[in-house]
Structures are given as structure tokens and as C-alpha cells.
Design an enzyme around this catalytic site. Structure first.
Site, PDB file in Angstrom:
ATOM      1  N   ARG A  91       0.815  -1.210   0.000  1.00  0.00           N
ATOM      2  CA  ARG A  91       0.000   0.000   0.000  1.00  0.00           C
ATOM      3  C   ARG A  91       0.848   1.259   0.000  1.00  0.00           C
ATOM      4  O   ARG A  91       0.303   2.365   0.084  1.00  0.00           O
ATOM      5  CB  ARG A  91      -0.899   0.002   1.235  1.00  0.00           C
ATOM      6  CG  ARG A  91      -2.265  -0.575   0.969  1.00  0.00           C
ATOM      7  CD  ARG A  91      -3.023  -0.588   2.266  1.00  0.00           C
ATOM      8  NE  ARG A  91      -4.415  -0.312   2.106  1.00  0.00           N
ATOM      9  CZ  ARG A  91      -5.342  -1.260   1.997  1.00  0.00           C
ATOM     10  NH1 ARG A  91      -5.012  -2.530   1.989  1.00  0.00           N
ATOM     11  NH2 ARG A  91      -6.600  -0.922   1.892  1.00  0.00           N
ATOM     12  N   ARG A 125     -22.041  -1.831   1.606  1.00  0.00           N
ATOM     13  CA  ARG A 125     -21.567  -3.210   1.860  1.00  0.00           C
ATOM     14  C   ARG A 125     -22.038  -3.708   3.226  1.00  0.00           C
ATOM     15  O   ARG A 125     -22.025  -2.981   4.204  1.00  0.00           O
ATOM     16  CB  ARG A 125     -20.040  -3.253   1.808  1.00  0.00           C
ATOM     17  CG  ARG A 125     -19.483  -4.598   2.270  1.00  0.00           C
ATOM     18  CD  ARG A 125     -18.026  -4.775   1.947  1.00  0.00           C
ATOM     19  NE  ARG A 125     -17.186  -3.717   2.447  1.00  0.00           N
ATOM     20  CZ  ARG A 125     -15.879  -3.619   2.150  1.00  0.00           C
ATOM     21  NH1 ARG A 125     -15.314  -4.507   1.354  1.00  0.00           N
ATOM     22  NH2 ARG A 125     -15.166  -2.635   2.647  1.00  0.00           N
ATOM     23  N   ARG A 158     -19.084  -2.785   8.262  1.00  0.00           N
ATOM     24  CA  ARG A 158     -17.726  -2.611   8.773  1.00  0.00           C
ATOM     25  C   ARG A 158     -17.577  -1.213   9.365  1.00  0.00           C
ATOM     26  O   ARG A 158     -18.111  -0.255   8.808  1.00  0.00           O
ATOM     27  CB  ARG A 158     -16.718  -2.795   7.628  1.00  0.00           C
ATOM     28  CG  ARG A 158     -15.998  -4.113   7.665  1.00  0.00           C
ATOM     29  CD  ARG A 158     -15.206  -4.395   6.422  1.00  0.00           C
ATOM     30  NE  ARG A 158     -14.184  -3.411   6.065  1.00  0.00           N
ATOM     31  CZ  ARG A 158     -13.306  -3.555   5.085  1.00  0.00           C
ATOM     32  NH1 ARG A 158     -13.317  -4.675   4.367  1.00  0.00           N
ATOM     33  NH2 ARG A 158     -12.421  -2.625   4.801  1.00  0.00           N
ATOM     34  N   ARG A 169     -10.138   6.849   3.445  1.00  0.00           N
ATOM     35  CA  ARG A 169      -9.403   5.705   2.857  1.00  0.00           C
ATOM     36  C   ARG A 169      -9.057   5.993   1.393  1.00  0.00           C
ATOM     37  O   ARG A 169      -7.964   5.650   0.928  1.00  0.00           O
ATOM     38  CB  ARG A 169     -10.251   4.436   2.963  1.00  0.00           C
ATOM     39  CG  ARG A 169     -10.309   3.889   4.386  1.00  0.00           C
ATOM     40  CD  ARG A 169     -11.485   2.952   4.596  1.00  0.00           C
ATOM     41  NE  ARG A 169     -11.466   1.781   3.725  1.00  0.00           N
ATOM     42  CZ  ARG A 169     -12.539   1.016   3.516  1.00  0.00           C
ATOM     43  NH1 ARG A 169     -13.695   1.280   4.095  1.00  0.00           N
ATOM     44  NH2 ARG A 169     -12.440  -0.032   2.728  1.00  0.00           N
TER      45      ARG A 169
HETATM   46  P1  AP5 Z   1     -14.845  -5.675  -2.317  1.00  0.00           P
HETATM   47  O1  AP5 Z   1     -14.583  -6.781  -3.265  1.00  0.00           O
HETATM   48  O2  AP5 Z   1     -14.918  -5.998  -0.860  1.00  0.00           O
HETATM   49  O3  AP5 Z   1     -13.808  -4.482  -2.573  1.00  0.00           O
HETATM   50  P2  AP5 Z   1     -12.305  -4.307  -2.123  1.00  0.00           P
HETATM   51  O4  AP5 Z   1     -11.596  -3.681  -3.264  1.00  0.00           O
HETATM   52  O5  AP5 Z   1     -11.752  -5.595  -1.598  1.00  0.00           O
HETATM   53  O6  AP5 Z   1     -12.524  -3.232  -0.969  1.00  0.00           O
HETATM   54  P3  AP5 Z   1     -12.057  -3.251   0.539  1.00  0.00           P
HETATM   55  O7  AP5 Z   1     -12.870  -2.201   1.244  1.00  0.00           O
HETATM   56  O8  AP5 Z   1     -12.129  -4.595   1.153  1.00  0.00           O
HETATM   57  O9  AP5 Z   1     -10.599  -2.795   0.340  1.00  0.00           O
HETATM   58  P4  AP5 Z   1      -9.710  -1.962   1.220  1.00  0.00           P
HETATM   59  O10 AP5 Z   1      -8.461  -2.047   0.456  1.00  0.00           O
HETATM   60  O11 AP5 Z   1     -10.121  -0.595   1.600  1.00  0.00           O
HETATM   61  O12 AP5 Z   1      -9.855  -2.679   2.626  1.00  0.00           O
HETATM   62  P5  AP5 Z   1      -8.911  -3.665   3.394  1.00  0.00           P
HETATM   63  O13 AP5 Z   1      -9.792  -4.596   4.099  1.00  0.00           O
HETATM   64  O14 AP5 Z   1      -7.819  -4.178   2.519  1.00  0.00           O
HETATM   65  O15 AP5 Z   1     -16.191  -4.952  -2.774  1.00  0.00           O
HETATM   66  C1  AP5 Z   1     -16.745  -3.861  -2.072  1.00  0.00           C
HETATM   67  C2  AP5 Z   1     -18.290  -3.869  -2.217  1.00  0.00           C
HETATM   68  O16 AP5 Z   1     -18.632  -3.689  -3.584  1.00  0.00           O
HETATM   69  C3  AP5 Z   1     -18.966  -5.196  -1.801  1.00  0.00           C
HETATM   70  O17 AP5 Z   1     -20.199  -4.905  -1.201  1.00  0.00           O
HETATM   71  C4  AP5 Z   1     -19.158  -5.950  -3.113  1.00  0.00           C
HETATM   72  O18 AP5 Z   1     -20.289  -6.814  -3.050  1.00  0.00           O
HETATM   73  C5  AP5 Z   1     -19.374  -4.808  -4.095  1.00  0.00           C
HETATM   74  N1  AP5 Z   1     -18.818  -5.102  -5.421  1.00  0.00           N
HETATM   75  C6  AP5 Z   1     -17.648  -5.719  -5.730  1.00  0.00           C
HETATM   76  N2  AP5 Z   1     -17.451  -5.757  -7.066  1.00  0.00           N
HETATM   77  C7  AP5 Z   1     -18.543  -5.134  -7.618  1.00  0.00           C
HETATM   78  C8  AP5 Z   1     -18.936  -4.836  -8.966  1.00  0.00           C
HETATM   79  N3  AP5 Z   1     -18.182  -5.210 -10.024  1.00  0.00           N
HETATM   80  N4  AP5 Z   1     -20.105  -4.194  -9.142  1.00  0.00           N
HETATM   81  C9  AP5 Z   1     -20.904  -3.805  -8.080  1.00  0.00           C
HETATM   82  N5  AP5 Z   1     -20.578  -4.067  -6.786  1.00  0.00           N
HETATM   83  C10 AP5 Z   1     -19.410  -4.717  -6.566  1.00  0.00           C
HETATM   84  O19 AP5 Z   1      -8.175  -2.668   4.427  1.00  0.00           O
HETATM   85  C11 AP5 Z   1      -8.884  -2.094   5.525  1.00  0.00           C
HETATM   86  C12 AP5 Z   1      -7.913  -1.321   6.409  1.00  0.00           C
HETATM   87  O20 AP5 Z   1      -6.873  -2.201   6.906  1.00  0.00           O
HETATM   88  C13 AP5 Z   1      -7.117  -0.189   5.715  1.00  0.00           C
HETATM   89  O21 AP5 Z   1      -7.859   1.009   5.668  1.00  0.00           O
HETATM   90  C14 AP5 Z   1      -5.872  -0.092   6.638  1.00  0.00           C
HETATM   91  O22 AP5 Z   1      -6.175   0.572   7.841  1.00  0.00           O
HETATM   92  C15 AP5 Z   1      -5.604  -1.541   6.993  1.00  0.00           C
HETATM   93  N6  AP5 Z   1      -4.665  -2.184   6.037  1.00  0.00           N
HETATM   94  C16 AP5 Z   1      -4.950  -3.205   5.178  1.00  0.00           C
HETATM   95  N7  AP5 Z   1      -3.851  -3.535   4.470  1.00  0.00           N
HETATM   96  C17 AP5 Z   1      -2.844  -2.706   4.890  1.00  0.00           C
HETATM   97  C18 AP5 Z   1      -1.487  -2.526   4.514  1.00  0.00           C
HETATM   98  N8  AP5 Z   1      -0.933  -3.266   3.541  1.00  0.00           N
HETATM   99  N9  AP5 Z   1      -0.776  -1.578   5.154  1.00  0.00           N
HETATM  100  C19 AP5 Z   1      -1.302  -0.827   6.123  1.00  0.00           C
HETATM  101  N10 AP5 Z   1      -2.594  -0.930   6.519  1.00  0.00           N
HETATM  102  C20 AP5 Z   1      -3.365  -1.852   5.901  1.00  0.00           C
END
Ligand code: AP5
Length: 214
Positions: A91, A125, A158, A169
């Protein structure tokens, strides 16, 4: 040897949705820093001299958890994986450098969609509190409101899916993560995919990209 896949893109682009399909279709492990951190939200990281004492405090603000915490999680997960889809990491540029020292990659997929679509997807979501299945109040609603179709568990929002935190974010993504894409642009397996299509149409392109590069 199973494929080593990296999937990048802003919050809500569909990384988790497509990674689940990749993990099943190509028999690889879904390594996701978001899920790993959510399972360890209360972990005591105060010894690392960080601003907050737990990962959860960063996450609920929409900020990145410190690199040292996340790098160690990813290194351990990848060391035991026979093929993987890596979702949520790297990231920032330092994490990208750390990843380079851990593994090589066969495919680098980049998903994107317009900002207001991302906000709608994330604020709508709902996630199963028991099995983690994903729903959306409008785009993929459960059969009964608030109840998981797969296991009957409660659907929750969430804590970082409120509009204010989603916008934070997205701004952290623009500042810290978007510059990482340029580091992979010359990779032989680099493919950009339009995430602003139905999940099935996105999947057709994702699956084809992996087939083309493995
Ligand atoms: P989904 O597939 O869940 O989307 P996503 O891209 O995975 O989104 P996330 O919110 O999970 O990603 P993120 O990167 O912010 O969160 P993460 O958990 O990694 O889809 C989202 C929604 O859309 C769903 O309802 C789905 O049904 C719908 N959807 C999907 N595809 C669709 C389509 N084509 N059409 C219509 N609807 C659709 O990170 C969370 C937190 O963790 C971060 O903010 C940070 O604090 C921490 N973190 C995580 N990784 C790190 C890292 N590497 N370094 C530091 N902190 C980190």
C-alpha cells in the site's frame, strides 16, 4: 507451480470479490492484509513505538497500519503458500520494496472504478459477522435483510465503511498507494482491468489475464 498473483486497486474496486474467485479457480491462497488485520484489531503493538497501540485504531480512522506490523504478516503468509492472490498489500512504496525481497510475481492486476461508485459500494456493503460473506444492500442484497444467505449469521456494516472514513481511505489510497502502480507498470504480467462492470464481467477479464500470464 500455482500462480503468484497481486491484485491492486482502490477501496471498493472489487479486489476481495475477485480474489475469492481467483483463490477457488486457480487453487491458490487468498492472502489479505485487511482480513488478517481485522482478526488482530486489538493486538498490542505499543512496543513498536507507534502512534496508536493497536491496529484497530488506525483502521477505524482509515489510516494505514505501520509497515513493520503488516510486512511481518505478509512475509509469514507467503512463506507457506503454494501460489497466492495477494490483496491489500503493498500500500506504499516501502511495502512494495519489502515485497520485492519476499517473492516474485506472475501477474499484477489493477482494478479501478469511478470514485462515487466506490463510495456507494463501500457504504452499502454488509458483511457476515460469522463467515465473512460479502453482500450489498442494493447491488447484491441477501434474501432476508440483515441475514447471511450462506450461514444465517448477522450482517453488519464494517466500522470503516461509513462515508467519512471511506473518503479518508480513498484519499490515503491516492496519496500513498497510487504511486505504487508505476513500480509495476513494466512487469510482464501487468494488466489494468475496468472494475466498473458487473462482477461476472470483471471476472471474465481477470481470469483471462491470469491464464494469459501463467
Ligand atoms: P470488495 O470486493 O470488498 O472491494 P475491495 O476492493 O476488496 O474493498 P475493501 O474495502 O475490502 O478494500 P480496502 O483495500 O479498503 O480494505 P482492506 O480490508 O484491505 O467490494 C466492495 C463492495 O462492492 C462489496 O459490497 C461488493 O459486493 C461490491 N462489489 C464488488 N465488485 C462489484 C462490482 N463489479 N459491481 C458492483 N458491486 C461490486 O483494508 C482495511 C484497512 O486495513 C485499511 O484502511 C488499513 O487501515 C488496513 N490495512 C490493510 N492492508 C494494509 C497494509 N498493507 N498496510 C497498512 N494498513 C493496511
Amino acid at each position: 507451480m500455482n500462480p503468484k498473483i497481486l491484485i491492486l486497486g482502490p477501496p471498493g474496486a472489487g479486489k476481495g470479490t475477485q480474489s475469492d474467485r481467483l483463490a477457488t479457480a486457480f487453487e491458490v491462497e487468498h492472502v489479505t492484509t485487511g482480513d488478517a488485520l481485522r482478526a488482530n484489531k486489538g493486538m498490542d503493538i505499543s512496543e513498536m513505538d507507534t502512534e496508536y497501540d493497536t491496529p484497530g485504531e488506525y483502521m477505524d480512522d482509515g489510516e494505514l497500519v505501520p509497515d513493520a506490523v503488516v510486512d511481518a504478516m505478509v512475509e509469514e503468509a507467503l512463506s507457506g503458500a503454494d501460489g497466492f492472490v495477494l490483496d491489500g498489500y503493498p500500500r506504499n512504496e516501502d511495502q512494495a520494496e519489502a515485497l520485492q525481497g519476499m517473492t516474485d510475481l506472475d501477474v499484477v492486476l489493477v482494478l479501478d472504478a469511478p470514485e462515487e461508485e466506490l463510495v456507494d459500494r463501500l457504504t452499502g456493503r454488509r458483511v457476515c459477522d460469522d463467515c465473512g460473506a460479502n453482500f450489498h444492500v442494493e447491488f447484491s442484497p441477501p434474501k432476508a435483510a440483515g441475514v447471511c444467505d450462506q450461514c444465517g449469521g448477522d450482517l453488519i456494516q464494517r466500522e470503516d465503511d461509513t462515508e467519512e472514513t471511506v473518503r479518508e481511505r480513498l484519499s490515503v489510497y491516492a496519496e500513498d498507494t497510487e504511486p505504487v502502480l508505476a513500480l509495476y507498470a513494466d512487469h510482464d504480467g501487468y494488466v489494468e482491468i475496468d472494475g466498473d462492470q458487473s462482477p461476472d464481467d470483471v471476472w471474465d477479464e481477470v481470469r483471462q489475464a491470469v491464464r494469459d500470464h501463467t
